[in-house]
Design a protein around this motif. Sequence first.
Motif, PDB file in Angstrom:
ATOM      1  N   SER A   1      39.688  76.994   9.723  1.00 48.88           N
ATOM      2  CA  SER A   1      39.091  77.835   8.673  1.00 48.88           C
ATOM      3  C   SER A   1      39.754  79.202   8.608  1.00 48.88           C
ATOM      4  O   SER A   1      39.633  79.900   7.613  1.00 48.88           O
ATOM      5  CB  SER A   1      37.607  78.070   8.930  1.00 48.88           C
ATOM      6  OG  SER A   1      36.922  76.876   9.055  1.00 48.88           O
ATOM      7  N   LEU A   2      40.379  79.593   9.714  1.00 48.79           N
ATOM      8  CA  LEU A   2      41.014  80.910   9.766  1.00 48.79           C
ATOM      9  C   LEU A   2      42.379  80.747  10.426  1.00 48.79           C
ATOM     10  O   LEU A   2      42.468  80.249  11.540  1.00 48.79           O
ATOM     11  CB  LEU A   2      40.126  81.857  10.594  1.00 48.79           C
ATOM     12  CG  LEU A   2      40.486  83.322  10.544  1.00 48.79           C
ATOM     13  CD1 LEU A   2      40.145  83.916   9.186  1.00 48.79           C
ATOM     14  CD2 LEU A   2      39.731  84.087  11.626  1.00 48.79           C
TER      15      LEU A   2
ATOM     16  N   ALA B   1      41.697  82.824   5.126  1.00 47.47           N
ATOM     17  CA  ALA B   1      40.324  82.490   5.534  1.00 47.47           C
ATOM     18  C   ALA B   1      39.707  81.567   4.490  1.00 47.47           C
ATOM     19  O   ALA B   1      39.697  81.891   3.301  1.00 47.47           O
ATOM     20  CB  ALA B   1      39.485  83.761   5.660  1.00 47.47           C
ATOM     21  N   GLN B   2      39.209  80.424   4.945  1.00 42.97           N
ATOM     22  CA  GLN B   2      38.460  79.550   4.037  1.00 42.97           C
ATOM     23  C   GLN B   2      37.108  80.191   3.755  1.00 42.97           C
ATOM     24  O   GLN B   2      36.455  80.701   4.664  1.00 42.97           O
ATOM     25  CB  GLN B   2      38.229  78.178   4.681  1.00 42.97           C
ATOM     26  CG  GLN B   2      39.464  77.309   4.702  1.00 42.97           C
ATOM     27  CD  GLN B   2      39.169  75.917   5.260  1.00 42.97           C
ATOM     28  OE1 GLN B   2      38.069  75.648   5.746  1.00 42.97           O
ATOM     29  NE2 GLN B   2      40.158  75.041   5.193  1.00 42.97           N
ATOM     30  N   LEU B   3      36.711  80.151   2.506  1.00 45.90           N
ATOM     31  CA  LEU B   3      35.402  80.694   2.141  1.00 45.90           C
ATOM     32  C   LEU B   3      34.343  79.606   2.332  1.00 45.90           C
ATOM     33  O   LEU B   3      34.606  78.428   2.128  1.00 45.90           O
ATOM     34  CB  LEU B   3      35.430  81.189   0.692  1.00 45.90           C
ATOM     35  CG  LEU B   3      36.445  82.318   0.441  1.00 45.90           C
ATOM     36  CD1 LEU B   3      36.527  82.638  -1.049  1.00 45.90           C
ATOM     37  CD2 LEU B   3      36.064  83.568   1.233  1.00 45.90           C
ATOM     38  N   ARG B   4      33.154  80.071   2.715  1.00 41.45           N
ATOM     39  CA  ARG B   4      32.080  79.121   3.078  1.00 41.45           C
ATOM     40  C   ARG B   4      31.289  78.611   1.891  1.00 41.45           C
ATOM     41  O   ARG B   4      30.065  78.553   1.943  1.00 41.45           O
ATOM     42  CB  ARG B   4      31.094  79.843   3.978  1.00 41.45           C
ATOM     43  CG  ARG B   4      31.365  79.758   5.420  1.00 41.45           C
ATOM     44  CD  ARG B   4      30.292  80.476   6.182  1.00 41.45           C
ATOM     45  NE  ARG B   4      29.015  79.779   6.145  1.00 41.45           N
ATOM     46  CZ  ARG B   4      27.923  80.220   6.720  1.00 41.45           C
ATOM     47  NH1 ARG B   4      27.940  81.373   7.351  1.00 41.45           N
ATOM     48  NH2 ARG B   4      26.808  79.537   6.655  1.00 41.45           N
TER      49      ARG B   4
ATOM     50  N   LEU C   1      40.258  79.759  -0.540  1.00 44.76           N
ATOM     51  CA  LEU C   1      40.805  80.642   0.495  1.00 44.76           C
ATOM     52  C   LEU C   1      40.878  82.062  -0.046  1.00 44.76           C
ATOM     53  O   LEU C   1      41.059  82.262  -1.249  1.00 44.76           O
ATOM     54  CB  LEU C   1      42.252  80.256   0.820  1.00 44.76           C
ATOM     55  CG  LEU C   1      42.599  78.977   1.536  1.00 44.76           C
ATOM     56  CD1 LEU C   1      44.125  78.868   1.633  1.00 44.76           C
ATOM     57  CD2 LEU C   1      41.992  78.970   2.929  1.00 44.76           C
TER      58      LEU C   1
ATOM     59  N   LEU D   1      34.495  88.956   8.585  1.00 46.18           N
ATOM     60  CA  LEU D   1      34.304  87.832   7.652  1.00 46.18           C
ATOM     61  C   LEU D   1      33.115  86.978   8.071  1.00 46.18           C
ATOM     62  O   LEU D   1      32.323  86.534   7.237  1.00 46.18           O
ATOM     63  CB  LEU D   1      35.578  86.984   7.575  1.00 46.18           C
ATOM     64  CG  LEU D   1      36.813  87.710   7.015  1.00 46.18           C
ATOM     65  CD1 LEU D   1      38.050  86.823   7.123  1.00 46.18           C
ATOM     66  CD2 LEU D   1      36.594  88.148   5.576  1.00 46.18           C
TER      67      LEU D   1
ATOM     68  N   TYR E   1      32.155  85.790  -2.863  1.00 45.02           N
ATOM     69  CA  TYR E   1      32.520  85.939  -1.443  1.00 45.02           C
ATOM     70  C   TYR E   1      33.808  86.758  -1.292  1.00 45.02           C
ATOM     71  O   TYR E   1      33.919  87.604  -0.399  1.00 45.02           O
ATOM     72  CB  TYR E   1      32.702  84.564  -0.796  1.00 45.02           C
ATOM     73  CG  TYR E   1      31.404  83.878  -0.395  1.00 45.02           C
ATOM     74  CD1 TYR E   1      30.198  84.570  -0.344  1.00 45.02           C
ATOM     75  CD2 TYR E   1      31.404  82.529  -0.039  1.00 45.02           C
ATOM     76  CE1 TYR E   1      29.025  83.928   0.031  1.00 45.02           C
ATOM     77  CE2 TYR E   1      30.238  81.886   0.344  1.00 45.02           C
ATOM     78  CZ  TYR E   1      29.046  82.584   0.382  1.00 45.02           C
ATOM     79  OH  TYR E   1      27.893  81.949   0.761  1.00 45.02           O
TER      80      TYR E   1
ATOM     81  N   SER F   1      32.919  83.503   5.583  1.00 43.16           N
ATOM     82  CA  SER F   1      33.767  82.490   6.210  1.00 43.16           C
ATOM     83  C   SER F   1      33.139  82.127   7.548  1.00 43.16           C
ATOM     84  O   SER F   1      32.512  82.972   8.180  1.00 43.16           O
ATOM     85  CB  SER F   1      35.180  83.037   6.449  1.00 43.16           C
ATOM     86  OG  SER F   1      35.972  82.078   7.128  1.00 43.16           O
TER      87      SER F   1
END
Length: 480
Positions: free
Chosen positions: A194-195, A14-17, A154, A180, A59, A186
């Motif tokens: 992104s996921l 998962a990419q973090l925002r 990530l 998430l 995060y 995310s």
Amino acid sequence: MNEYEAVIGLEVHAQLRTRTKIFCGCSTAFGAPPNSQVCPVCLGLPGALPVLNRQAVDYAIKAAMACGCRVEPTSIFARKNYFYPDLPKGYQISQYEQPLALGGGLDITTGGVTKRVGLTRIHMEEDAGKSLHEGFADSDRRTYVDYNRSGVPLIEIVSEPDMRSAAEAAEFFSRLRNILVWLGVSDGNMEEGSLRCDANVSVRPMGQITLGTKAEVKNVNSFRYLEKALEYEMVRQIDLLESGGRVVQETRLWDTSTGRTHSMRSKEEAHDYRYFPEPDLPPLVIDEARLARVRATMPELPEARSRRFSAEYGIPAYDAGVLTQSAALADYFEAAAKAAGNPKAASNWIMGELLRTINERGQRIEDVPVSPSALAGLIVLIDKGTISSSMGKGVFATMYDSGRSADSIVQEEGLAQIGDEGALQAIVADVIKGHADAVAQYRAGKRQTFGFLVGQVMKGSGGKANPKMASDLLKRVLDA
Ligand SMILES: [Zn+2]
């Protein structure tokens, strides 16, 4: 033929925002022109040094806490060495022997049965760039590389091999995404990558304890594809074993056009990556004070909120589960339920007309033009008997398209029910005069004709008579 069961574990990236990348100040915004969001650090130029993004760590801690993991007081960044054009340093900064968090798990429900899927670990790492194989005039001969994604933070969430069917795996992936996104760590946007999810799957005869040889299906980016890829893979492996062959450990790719997985490469072992501690980053030390700060930002989680919805608003558990699919939907329900003073009606309208309409139009709950208080206004009109609930559907559609309130639509279009007996008496009298046969049958004891006569009164009123009042009045006049 033997009976088999599948053993499935997932690795979800998962990419973090965060606004900026994990080790530099470059933007993480999606969709910018290729290679416009890069610097010496994320391009891996010699001498450039990484600096860890605090927000990314917070995060990651938040995600770990929400999944019930134990956040480790010290974790270590490590270099995972491999060569690939989208990896300019020749290694990825990840975590290996000492990850950020261990343990934890999520409850999933499939076919009415709830079970716990354990988590092995959550670790932090940087994303790689993106190879572009399509979309250029010379794409048949060349591959282009976009490094904008290089260094986007990530988390990798690794589950235990606790899932036994494709449906369970898809449900786990979906639950994890919900959490998430709910936490705001995310955006969970699977179309934008992104996921993503890798699935390890093996099969074994029912009752066998030892695990079969697994294959890894790489980079699946939708719940449906995950389910299909796993179903395909299970059949493939069972067929192989039944025909006397054996499953080889390898990495496979799901091909959406053929509906099959195909072999990509033999699976690497950890030692192929020559992991070693990242010399340019100190150990990541997380103290109690930091955990407390992150904990203080934790929202009420979906399961807790769902239980509270059932208890506080008296709605069925099923409704509460649907309404807590996202924080935005849960907020919408709660506001509408309070304003209308009728939680069950709010739940029905949201799960019925509202979700149907936004699904049809491909919208999100955030974009709905009918505010929770506007929906409550409609519910109040129905509860007061001003309009019937079937008329309410039409009013709702008009509200959705025009942004007007239920009150003004009902007034301007003259939709209010005839709720005044005086106005109904004339219609009832006309119906009795015009249907002498039916009236005679009713009076002779054929009670079924009553429904027909009520229908005639409703028709005579253009559908605006309050049905209960019409029926009561008609009965009184007929029985007099
Ligand atoms: Zn950069």
